[in-house]
Design a protein around this motif. Structure first.
Motif, mmCIF file in Angstrom:
data_model
loop_
_atom_site.group_PDB
_atom_site.id
_atom_site.type_symbol
_atom_site.label_atom_id
_atom_site.label_comp_id
_atom_site.label_asym_id
_atom_site.label_seq_id
_atom_site.Cartn_x
_atom_site.Cartn_y
_atom_site.Cartn_z
ATOM 1 N N MET A 1 83.678 -26.849 -4.303
ATOM 2 C CA MET A 1 84.824 -26.436 -5.120
ATOM 3 C C MET A 1 85.110 -27.500 -6.174
ATOM 4 O O MET A 1 85.368 -27.193 -7.325
ATOM 5 C CB MET A 1 86.048 -26.231 -4.207
ATOM 6 C CG MET A 1 87.147 -25.408 -4.868
ATOM 7 S SD MET A 1 86.558 -23.742 -5.306
ATOM 8 C CE MET A 1 87.593 -23.400 -6.702
ATOM 9 N N GLN A 107 92.518 -19.514 -14.871
ATOM 10 C CA GLN A 107 92.188 -19.933 -13.505
ATOM 11 C C GLN A 107 93.347 -19.773 -12.534
ATOM 12 O O GLN A 107 93.138 -19.680 -11.328
ATOM 13 C CB GLN A 107 91.675 -21.371 -13.517
ATOM 14 C CG GLN A 107 90.315 -21.399 -14.184
ATOM 15 C CD GLN A 107 89.793 -22.791 -14.446
ATOM 16 O OE1 GLN A 107 89.798 -23.637 -13.576
ATOM 17 N NE2 GLN A 107 89.357 -23.013 -15.670
ATOM 18 N N GLU A 111 91.116 -14.591 -9.512
ATOM 19 C CA GLU A 111 90.438 -15.100 -8.330
ATOM 20 C C GLU A 111 89.354 -16.101 -8.707
ATOM 21 O O GLU A 111 89.202 -17.131 -8.088
ATOM 22 C CB GLU A 111 89.780 -13.948 -7.557
ATOM 23 C CG GLU A 111 90.756 -12.954 -6.992
ATOM 24 C CD GLU A 111 91.415 -13.458 -5.727
ATOM 25 O OE1 GLU A 111 90.779 -13.409 -4.667
ATOM 26 O OE2 GLU A 111 92.578 -13.917 -5.822
ATOM 27 N N GLN A 112 88.592 -15.739 -9.741
ATOM 28 C CA GLN A 112 87.470 -16.587 -10.121
ATOM 29 C C GLN A 112 87.284 -16.541 -11.628
ATOM 30 O O GLN A 112 87.456 -15.490 -12.243
ATOM 31 C CB GLN A 112 86.201 -16.076 -9.435
ATOM 32 C CG GLN A 112 85.133 -17.136 -9.321
ATOM 33 C CD GLN A 112 83.853 -16.578 -8.708
ATOM 34 O OE1 GLN A 112 83.859 -15.592 -7.990
ATOM 35 N NE2 GLN A 112 82.754 -17.225 -9.017
ATOM 36 N N GLU A 114 84.428 -17.711 -14.585
ATOM 37 C CA GLU A 114 83.084 -18.258 -14.810
ATOM 38 C C GLU A 114 82.893 -18.552 -16.284
ATOM 39 O O GLU A 114 83.145 -17.698 -17.133
ATOM 40 C CB GLU A 114 82.019 -17.237 -14.391
ATOM 41 C CG GLU A 114 81.943 -16.989 -12.909
ATOM 42 C CD GLU A 114 81.123 -15.743 -12.618
ATOM 43 O OE1 GLU A 114 79.972 -15.657 -13.094
ATOM 44 O OE2 GLU A 114 81.659 -14.851 -11.946
ATOM 45 N N THR A 125 87.118 -12.623 -12.290
ATOM 46 C CA THR A 125 87.041 -11.626 -11.221
ATOM 47 C C THR A 125 88.458 -11.273 -10.811
ATOM 48 O O THR A 125 89.272 -12.169 -10.570
ATOM 49 C CB THR A 125 86.274 -12.206 -10.014
ATOM 50 O OG1 THR A 125 84.980 -12.578 -10.471
ATOM 51 C CG2 THR A 125 86.138 -11.183 -8.906
ATOM 52 N N LYS A 140 84.677 -7.404 -12.250
ATOM 53 C CA LYS A 140 84.384 -8.563 -13.080
ATOM 54 C C LYS A 140 84.550 -8.156 -14.535
ATOM 55 O O LYS A 140 83.963 -7.178 -14.976
ATOM 56 C CB LYS A 140 82.947 -9.013 -12.814
ATOM 57 C CG LYS A 140 82.524 -10.232 -13.604
ATOM 58 C CD LYS A 140 81.124 -10.637 -13.159
ATOM 59 C CE LYS A 140 80.622 -11.814 -13.963
ATOM 60 N NZ LYS A 140 79.378 -12.345 -13.394
#
Ligand SMILES: [Zn+2]
Ligand SMILES: [Zn+2]
Ligand SMILES: [Zn+2]
Length: 329
Positions: A1, A107, A111-112, A114, A125, A140
């Motif tokens: 992480m 962020q 959730e995610q 990229e 996501t 996504k």
């Protein structure tokens, strides 16, 4: 992480820079053109007009003057156009700082997040999406762009697809083949993209994904899992089913039966077989278990054994009695 966070710290400014240059090239002003050709033409006509006058060619001078008038009008229009281009306020764009702040803010919202420099993509996501108790899973959202190119585009992909029973390409009531029907979100989304408000772009798309509009759905949530056939229980989509014309219950095409007489569509348990021909009929088309066609046939047969002139159908027993009474008496 921790490495992911560090990676983000390193990549975010570089991606933001690329996005910034992409957004800026999208709003670079149209090239300004100084009307050289028109000006040269006017200069030539002015010389011609002087020459015509000095030689006493008055008819030629009149033609040149009218050409001069239209060339001057043309020049006026071109200058006015140039003026309005120069006067136009350049639209405001998010600063590089705003872009970095936006990417960082994503962020905390998703959730995610990229950041992919090699494909110039920024993707998030969503949390698993559930609409009216129908579980659709997480999606996504990926925004792609490249420096020097003046366009950004996005895709929405189901990460754990739970498509409609009737069509695998429909992973969300408002998504077909990866294309999101933006509906009322179209205009705000377009503005956010143009202004480079990246956080808003993702949030608007997420909002479209979490809002259900039955009017514009590719497949309505009521039909998401299909409708079971009342006879065999198989899940059916719109074009895989019909309904019993007596009860209105849903039937798959395999189970549906049509009455051999009136051709109404029926569930199998709503039909009966004719005791003579064994075909299936609705109860209205059977009389004491016999279809109209078979009844007609029986009557024709009975008539053929009757004496000429007798028109009422007579049972075999009655025929016997008739024979007896006309016998030896
Ligand atoms: Zn069925
Ligand atoms: Zn019938
Ligand atoms: Zn029959």
């Amino acid at each position: 992480m921790k490495t992911l966070v560090n990676l983000h710290r390193k990549l975010t400014p570089r991606l933001a820079e690329r996005l910034h240059s992409c957004l800026n090239s999208a709003r670079a002003p149209a090239p300004r053109v100084w009307p050289v050709a028109v000006i040269e033409c006017i200069e030539r006509l002015l010389r011609l007009e002087t020459k015509a006058h000095s030689r006493g060619w008055f008819a030629a001078a009149a033609i040149v003057r009218s050409q001069l008038q239209s060339a001057l009008t043309d020049l006026q229009e071109r200058l006015a156009q140039l003026r309005s281009q120069v006067d136009l306020q350049p639209p405001s764009t998010s600063s590089l700082r705003d872009l970095i702040a936006d990417i960082n803010a994503l962020q905390s919202e998703f959730e995610q997040v990229e950041v992919n420099l090699s494909t110039s993509t920024l993707a998030v996501t969503t949390r698993p999406i559930v609409l009216e108790d129908v579980f659709l899973g997480p999606f996504k959202i990926a925004l792609s762009f490249s420096a020097g190119q003046s366009s950004t585009s996005y895709t929405v992909t189901a990460l754990e697809p739970h498509p409609a029973a009737s069509d695998d390409a429909i992973t969300h009531p408002h998504i077909q083949d990866g294309h999101l029907c933006e509906g009322e979100g179209r205009l705000p989304l377009q503005r956010a993209l143009e202004d480079g408000r990246i956080f808003d772009v993702f949030q608007i798309i997420q909002q479209i994904l979490t809002t259900y509009n039955s009017g514009s759905a590719y497949v309505s949530l009521d039909d998401w899992h299909g409708v079971p056939c009342v006879t065999c229980g198989m899940s059916t989509s719109d074009d895989e089913r019909t309904s019993c014309q007596l009860t209105g219950e849903m039937l798959c095409w395999e189970c549906a039966v049509s009455c051999s007489d009136c051709e109404r569509t029926l569930a199998p348990d709503r039909t009966e077989c004719c005791s003579e021909c064994d075909d299936q009929f609705c109860s209205a088309c059977l009389d004491q278990g016999i279809c109209h066609a078979c009844q007609d046939e029986i009557e024709t047969e009975a008539e053929s054994v009757l004496p000429a002139g007798a028109n009422a159908p007579v049972h075999a027993v009655c025929l016997e009695q008739t024979a007896l009474s006309t016998g030896p008496g």
